[in-house]
Design a protein around this motif. Structure first.
Motif, PDB file in Angstrom:
ATOM      1  N   SER A  89       0.838  -1.186   0.000  1.00 10.81           N
ATOM      2  CA  SER A  89       0.000   0.000   0.000  1.00 10.81           C
ATOM      3  C   SER A  89       0.878   1.243   0.000  1.00 10.81           C
ATOM      4  N   SER A  90       0.248   2.344  -0.078  1.00 10.66           N
ATOM      5  CA  SER A  90       0.911   3.637  -0.159  1.00 10.66           C
ATOM      6  C   SER A  90       1.289   4.138   1.234  1.00 10.66           C
ATOM      7  N   VAL A  91       2.296   5.006   1.293  1.00 12.65           N
ATOM      8  CA  VAL A  91       2.666   5.620   2.573  1.00 12.65           C
ATOM      9  C   VAL A  91       1.519   6.460   3.120  1.00 12.65           C
ATOM     10  N   PHE A  92       0.586   6.841   2.267  1.00 11.06           N
ATOM     11  CA  PHE A  92      -0.548   7.664   2.684  1.00 11.06           C
ATOM     12  C   PHE A  92      -1.578   6.867   3.475  1.00 11.06           C
ATOM     13  N   GLU A  93      -1.425   5.564   3.523  1.00  7.08           N
ATOM     14  CA  GLU A  93      -2.330   4.706   4.296  1.00  7.08           C
ATOM     15  C   GLU A  93      -1.931   4.627   5.768  1.00  7.08           C
ATOM     16  N   TYR A  94      -0.805   5.251   6.126  1.00  5.83           N
ATOM     17  CA  TYR A  94      -0.258   5.133   7.480  1.00  5.83           C
ATOM     18  C   TYR A  94      -0.166   6.486   8.175  1.00  5.83           C
ATOM     19  N   TYR A  95      -0.264   6.444   9.487  1.00  7.17           N
ATOM     20  CA  TYR A  95       0.046   7.596  10.325  1.00  7.17           C
ATOM     21  C   TYR A  95       1.115   7.149  11.320  1.00  7.17           C
ATOM     22  N   LEU A  96       1.738   8.114  11.949  1.00  9.74           N
ATOM     23  CA  LEU A  96       2.768   7.811  12.940  1.00  9.74           C
ATOM     24  C   LEU A  96       2.159   7.994  14.321  1.00  9.74           C
ATOM     25  N   ASP A  97       2.132   6.931  15.115  1.00 13.54           N
ATOM     26  CA  ASP A  97       1.523   7.033  16.440  1.00 13.54           C
ATOM     27  C   ASP A  97       2.470   7.746  17.414  1.00 13.54           C
ATOM     28  N   GLU A  98       2.008   7.950  18.632  1.00 14.00           N
ATOM     29  CA  GLU A  98       2.752   8.711  19.634  1.00 14.00           C
ATOM     30  C   GLU A  98       4.090   8.083  19.989  1.00 14.00           C
ATOM     31  N   SER A  99       4.195   6.762  19.795  1.00 14.03           N
ATOM     32  CA  SER A  99       5.445   6.083  20.141  1.00 14.03           C
ATOM     33  C   SER A  99       6.420   6.027  18.966  1.00 14.03           C
ATOM     34  N   GLY A 100       6.024   6.581  17.821  1.00 11.28           N
ATOM     35  CA  GLY A 100       6.903   6.594  16.656  1.00 11.28           C
ATOM     36  C   GLY A 100       6.760   5.376  15.767  1.00 11.28           C
ATOM     37  N   GLU A 101       5.687   4.625  15.930  1.00 12.31           N
ATOM     38  CA  GLU A 101       5.432   3.443  15.101  1.00 12.31           C
ATOM     39  C   GLU A 101       4.400   3.778  14.033  1.00 12.31           C
ATOM     40  N   TRP A 102       4.548   3.149  12.870  1.00 15.77           N
ATOM     41  CA  TRP A 102       3.595   3.333  11.779  1.00 15.77           C
ATOM     42  C   TRP A 102       2.372   2.455  12.016  1.00 15.77           C
ATOM     43  N   ASP A 103       1.184   3.038  11.909  1.00 17.23           N
ATOM     44  CA  ASP A 103      -0.074   2.305  12.010  1.00 17.23           C
ATOM     45  C   ASP A 103      -0.978   2.725  10.861  1.00 17.23           C
ATOM     46  N   LEU A 104      -1.885   1.857  10.488  1.00 17.30           N
ATOM     47  CA  LEU A 104      -2.831   2.165   9.421  1.00 17.30           C
ATOM     48  C   LEU A 104      -3.880   3.160   9.906  1.00 17.30           C
ATOM     49  N   TRP A 105      -4.232   4.112   9.043  1.00 16.64           N
ATOM     50  CA  TRP A 105      -5.277   5.075   9.383  1.00 16.64           C
ATOM     51  C   TRP A 105      -6.594   4.368   9.692  1.00 16.64           C
ATOM     52  N   THR A 106      -6.844   3.245   9.061  1.00 15.44           N
ATOM     53  CA  THR A 106      -8.105   2.537   9.284  1.00 15.44           C
ATOM     54  C   THR A 106      -8.275   2.130  10.743  1.00 15.44           C
ATOM     55  N   GLN A 107      -7.174   2.003  11.490  1.00 12.56           N
ATOM     56  CA  GLN A 107      -7.267   1.631  12.901  1.00 12.56           C
ATOM     57  C   GLN A 107      -7.819   2.763  13.758  1.00 12.56           C
ATOM     58  N   ARG A 108      -7.872   3.977  13.209  1.00  7.68           N
ATOM     59  CA  ARG A 108      -8.385   5.118  13.967  1.00  7.68           C
ATOM     60  C   ARG A 108      -9.889   5.301  13.821  1.00  7.68           C
ATOM     61  N   ILE A 109     -10.496   4.502  12.955  1.00  5.77           N
ATOM     62  CA  ILE A 109     -11.931   4.611  12.723  1.00  5.77           C
ATOM     63  C   ILE A 109     -12.656   3.651  13.647  1.00  5.77           C
ATOM     64  N   SER A 110     -13.638   4.153  14.342  1.00 11.38           N
ATOM     65  CA  SER A 110     -14.423   3.328  15.246  1.00 11.38           C
ATOM     66  C   SER A 110     -15.283   2.349  14.460  1.00 11.38           C
ATOM     67  N   ASP A 111     -15.324   1.110  14.909  1.00  7.70           N
ATOM     68  CA  ASP A 111     -16.169   0.106  14.267  1.00  7.70           C
ATOM     69  C   ASP A 111     -17.631   0.271  14.658  1.00  7.70           C
ATOM     70  N   ASN A 112     -17.861   0.876  15.790  1.00  8.57           N
ATOM     71  CA  ASN A 112     -19.218   0.997  16.316  1.00  8.57           C
ATOM     72  C   ASN A 112     -19.716   2.423  16.195  1.00  8.57           C
ATOM     73  N   ILE A 113     -20.909   2.552  15.666  1.00 10.28           N
ATOM     74  CA  ILE A 113     -21.570   3.848  15.599  1.00 10.28           C
ATOM     75  C   ILE A 113     -22.853   3.708  16.400  1.00 10.28           C
ATOM     76  N   PHE A 114     -22.969   4.487  17.467  1.00  6.18           N
ATOM     77  CA  PHE A 114     -24.127   4.400  18.344  1.00  6.18           C
ATOM     78  C   PHE A 114     -25.060   5.560  18.058  1.00  6.18           C
ATOM     79  N   MET A 115     -26.319   5.236  17.798  1.00  4.87           N
ATOM     80  CA  MET A 115     -27.318   6.265  17.570  1.00  4.87           C
ATOM     81  C   MET A 115     -28.527   5.951  18.432  1.00  4.87           C
TER      82      MET A 115
END
Length: 190
Positions: A89-115
């Protein structure tokens, strides 16, 4: 850096007209804001990754998606401190977390939407990778005391992002320029 600048400014058609100097200035301003915000720097590799993250989103962030793929491929050839490319995948699919590790942006999206029983007409906003990225870069722009440009089609969430940003960070000076006649930010630039 010469290969990256040549690719972005000579081989691609950036969304906005920019100079090499303005890209470097933006990159260093973003890096400064991130270094000031992150109090747990874990060594040279962490700093290098922070710089690469800033480089990706300043130099590569002004490119259309097809050019971003070439930018990502170029970075993978030039640099070893990028995310493992197991996913191809592209480097644009990743963000750098607080500890300096690369993680996928998709991990920041909540799986649950409560309404609950609320009036949903006009009040639904579902976070996407793009909205999360935008919110984070708005925060860093504010920390760096720099301007940000939001663009996108009607209904893409620009106004809602700004409303949430002001709600979260208090009132700040926001200039809004409404342009309705063009579908592309390139058409706004000389």
């Amino acid at each position: 850096m010469d290969e990256i600048c040549n690719y972005v400014l000579k081989e691609c058609k950036p969304l906005l007209h920019v100079t090499e100097e303005s890209l470097f200035s933006s990159c260093l301003s973003l890096l400064n804001a991130m270094l000031n915000e992150n109090t747990n720097i874990g060594g040279e590799m962490h700093i290098e990754r922070l710089f690469l993250y800033c480089l990706i989103w300043t130099f590569g962030g002004i490119l259309v998606q097809s050019d971003q793929k070439g930018f990502s491929d170029l970075l993978y050839k030039l640099v070893s401190a990028l995310p493992d490319d197991d996913l191809k995948s592209s480097v644009f699919e990743y963000y750098l977390d607080e500890s300096g590790e690369w993680d996928l942006w998709t991990q920041r999206i909540s799986d649950n939407i409560f309404m609950d029983n609320m009036d949903l007409l006009g009040n639904v906003f579902v976070d996407t990778i793009d909205s999360i990225r935008c919110r984070i870069f708005l925060e860093f722009s504010k920390l760096a005391n720099k301007n940000a440009i939001l663009f996108g089609p009607n209904g893409s969430g620009k106004t809602k992002l700004l409303q949430d940003f002001v709600d979260d960070f208090g009132k700040c000076l926001i200039y809004i320029c409404l342009l309705y006649t063009s579908p592309s930010p390139r058409d706004y630039c000389a």
